[in-house]
Design a protein around this motif. Sequence first.
Motif, PDB file in Angstrom:
ATOM      1  N   ARG A 277       0.718   8.103 -16.614  1.00 23.23           N
ATOM      2  CA  ARG A 277      -0.364   7.609 -15.763  1.00 23.23           C
ATOM      3  C   ARG A 277      -1.659   8.397 -15.957  1.00 23.23           C
ATOM      4  O   ARG A 277      -2.740   7.814 -16.083  1.00 23.23           O
ATOM      5  CB  ARG A 277       0.060   7.666 -14.295  1.00 23.23           C
ATOM      6  CG  ARG A 277       1.175   6.694 -13.949  1.00 23.23           C
ATOM      7  CD  ARG A 277       1.643   6.925 -12.513  1.00 23.23           C
ATOM      8  NE  ARG A 277       2.878   6.222 -12.236  1.00 23.23           N
ATOM      9  CZ  ARG A 277       2.977   5.102 -11.502  1.00 23.23           C
ATOM     10  NH1 ARG A 277       1.898   4.574 -10.987  1.00 23.23           N
ATOM     11  NH2 ARG A 277       4.142   4.525 -11.296  1.00 23.23           N
ATOM     12  N   ARG A 294      -1.351   1.167 -12.260  1.00 15.32           N
ATOM     13  CA  ARG A 294      -0.411   2.259 -12.002  1.00 15.32           C
ATOM     14  C   ARG A 294      -1.109   3.623 -12.083  1.00 15.32           C
ATOM     15  O   ARG A 294      -0.642   4.560 -12.724  1.00 15.32           O
ATOM     16  CB  ARG A 294       0.763   2.199 -12.983  1.00 15.32           C
ATOM     17  CG  ARG A 294       1.762   1.085 -12.687  1.00 15.32           C
ATOM     18  CD  ARG A 294       2.939   1.171 -13.660  1.00 15.32           C
ATOM     19  NE  ARG A 294       4.062   0.386 -13.196  1.00 15.32           N
ATOM     20  CZ  ARG A 294       4.279  -0.885 -13.521  1.00 15.32           C
ATOM     21  NH1 ARG A 294       3.406  -1.509 -14.291  1.00 15.32           N
ATOM     22  NH2 ARG A 294       5.341  -1.530 -13.075  1.00 15.32           N
ATOM     23  N   ASP A 410       7.111  10.026 -14.793  1.00 18.03           N
ATOM     24  CA  ASP A 410       6.157   9.173 -14.104  1.00 18.03           C
ATOM     25  C   ASP A 410       5.874   9.788 -12.732  1.00 18.03           C
ATOM     26  O   ASP A 410       6.804  10.042 -11.962  1.00 18.03           O
ATOM     27  CB  ASP A 410       6.715   7.769 -13.958  1.00 18.03           C
ATOM     28  CG  ASP A 410       5.729   6.823 -13.294  1.00 18.03           C
ATOM     29  OD1 ASP A 410       5.693   6.802 -12.056  1.00 18.03           O
ATOM     30  OD2 ASP A 410       4.994   6.133 -14.018  1.00 18.03           O
ATOM     31  N   LYS A 412       4.495   8.705  -9.853  1.00 15.96           N
ATOM     32  CA  LYS A 412       4.888   7.983  -8.648  1.00 15.96           C
ATOM     33  C   LYS A 412       6.401   7.987  -8.478  1.00 15.96           C
ATOM     34  O   LYS A 412       6.919   8.217  -7.370  1.00 15.96           O
ATOM     35  CB  LYS A 412       4.359   6.557  -8.696  1.00 15.96           C
ATOM     36  CG  LYS A 412       4.662   5.742  -7.449  1.00 15.96           C
ATOM     37  CD  LYS A 412       4.035   4.364  -7.549  1.00 15.96           C
ATOM     38  CE  LYS A 412       4.315   3.523  -6.314  1.00 15.96           C
ATOM     39  NZ  LYS A 412       3.696   2.180  -6.399  1.00 15.96           N
ATOM     40  N   SER A 533       5.193  -3.730  -3.508  1.00 13.97           N
ATOM     41  CA  SER A 533       4.022  -3.026  -4.028  1.00 13.97           C
ATOM     42  C   SER A 533       2.727  -3.818  -3.852  1.00 13.97           C
ATOM     43  O   SER A 533       2.725  -5.053  -3.835  1.00 13.97           O
ATOM     44  CB  SER A 533       4.224  -2.683  -5.507  1.00 13.97           C
ATOM     45  OG  SER A 533       4.203  -3.846  -6.297  1.00 13.97           O
ATOM     46  N   ARG A 535      -0.653  -3.819  -5.980  1.00 14.91           N
ATOM     47  CA  ARG A 535      -1.183  -3.315  -7.244  1.00 14.91           C
ATOM     48  C   ARG A 535      -2.701  -3.196  -7.174  1.00 14.91           C
ATOM     49  O   ARG A 535      -3.377  -4.075  -6.649  1.00 14.91           O
ATOM     50  CB  ARG A 535      -0.812  -4.233  -8.395  1.00 14.91           C
ATOM     51  CG  ARG A 535       0.655  -4.209  -8.728  1.00 14.91           C
ATOM     52  CD  ARG A 535       0.870  -4.432 -10.205  1.00 14.91           C
ATOM     53  NE  ARG A 535       2.282  -4.353 -10.519  1.00 14.91           N
ATOM     54  CZ  ARG A 535       2.763  -4.258 -11.732  1.00 14.91           C
ATOM     55  NH1 ARG A 535       1.947  -4.196 -12.759  1.00 14.91           N
ATOM     56  NH2 ARG A 535       4.059  -4.199 -11.954  1.00 14.91           N
TER      57      ARG A 535
END
Length: 568
Positions: A277, A294, A410, A412, A533, A535
């Motif tokens: 990310r 993301r 990642d 998150k 989610s 986005r």
Amino acid sequence: MARRALALLLVLAGCRGKELAKGPAWVGAGAQTPTRGGTLHFSVVDGIKSLDPAIAYDEFSIYALHYVGDTLIGYGATMSADPVQLIPQLATNVPTPERREVTDPEGKPAPVYAYVFHLRDGITYYDPSPPPGLEKVRPIEPAHFKYAIERCLDPDTSSPAQGFFEAIAGAPEMIAGKTKQAWGLQVTGPRELTILLYKPDPTLLYKLAMKFAMPIEPAVVEKYGLDGLTAHAVSSGPFYVKSYDRDVRITFARNPAYWDKDTVYLDGIDMQLMVERQVGFMKFRARETEVIDRMTVQDLLAIGEEPAWQPYLIKDQTIDVYGERFDVTMKPFDDKRVRQAFNYAINRDHLAQLGYGTMLPAKGPLPPGMPGYNPNLRGYAYDPDKAKALLTEAGYGDGFAMDYYITGPDEKVEKIALSVQADMARVGVRLKIKRLTFPVHLAARMAQGKVPFGLDSWVQDFPDPSNFLEFLFHSKYRAPVNSVNSSQYSNPEVDKLLDEAAIELDPDQRLAKYQLAEQMIVDDAPWVFEYHSVRVEARQPWVMDYKMHPVWIRDFRNVWLDLPARPR
């Protein structure tokens, strides 16, 4: 070297706020109508599992297949008034079913529902490096759609879509390995395909818009085999695969033989794989990519609070669900009380806070915006004491240790995993976090008996509750490998409700059955449903006519670039 790289990363990260406060440094040329040319670059956090249409069923593989493959029917363009409306694609029509009386292969009368598709004239494949004896440009024929669906039904393919087409006459016999063809898939003319169903399926047209139903030639499959189609994906869509470097990047170039070429403006698409990310955001800031999603919380806050960036932010709720799934065939998760204990132990509200507005706490699998969504669904409140009591009742009062599988690296995902790990530690369950790359994690969680507990997610394939409830939780979708029902969950009462809903033609009664089935699934707890989610993407100012598609999400088919970009 690693320390110097880390130091540089931290310095660059510290500069983000100042640089972003200035707004976009470059803007478009100012064109008022779409112009052709340019390559759109974007990155994703993981790799591609497969470009075999019968196998690919993960988010990033579907991104790629969407650029190279059309189907009989598809969805409206991203910028259209109704992007989930089904429209003709390689066919000229979206058929309505006709009731017919036909004769089955045994000579018996068979009442069926018939869907008749008429193929466009002049539709072709584009294959820049064809197998010996084949041309680069070859006609798409009705038999290729028949073959594509039969590949999914064939048990030797191990397709996750095997059960999607079971209503087709002859499909159950194919699935059972008794025949090699489904008699309900019929080439009824040089440009005509007829599909016969032995029972109604209100979702068939949606399924035919999925990439499983892309046309494919037997000669290509015979030449390259199940493992070779990723490196040799033949195009029936607006782009073709120009190059593929596994876990690095896949590039696409405009298909010169595409039937609808006037709607394609980009020269190419560059999809960069396995980009973390923070690195992805740096590429965006350096104008090496045109679109970013993301983002880390730090980057999201930095760009989200800058007024000059607001016209270039795209925010929308995705029709999805994220959480952890149990393999209910593996101990200790063959005991419902243990699964329920995990559900009570995990603090969903705290998880949502980690997302800073990008995570909505979930009660069950169906997200807001999906037909049949039930705001009154009875979920699991955060209750560690209840969790401890259930573990004690199940014989695990002293707790236990186990592995917890996630994708990574990642940011998150790491935050979620650490929060879940801390929540479970409070009730005596010691989780050891195991990180796998996305393709490896996907294959493991879709195989029975490999991953007892791990992260999972589901993103809408089509706007119908069956896409979540039936695909994820009907026992017919359990399989040793490529199992869509990754939890291996089975409940005969749920199966019965889902089967009834699948053929129910009254919309209200159909949704009521799905809501009842969802409550039973939540009570059985094959997953910890954590969040849906929201986005947030950012685009460069020269990226035009782009927003997230409700089904395809990152749909760049009709995007155009206002080039040359110039300093603001």
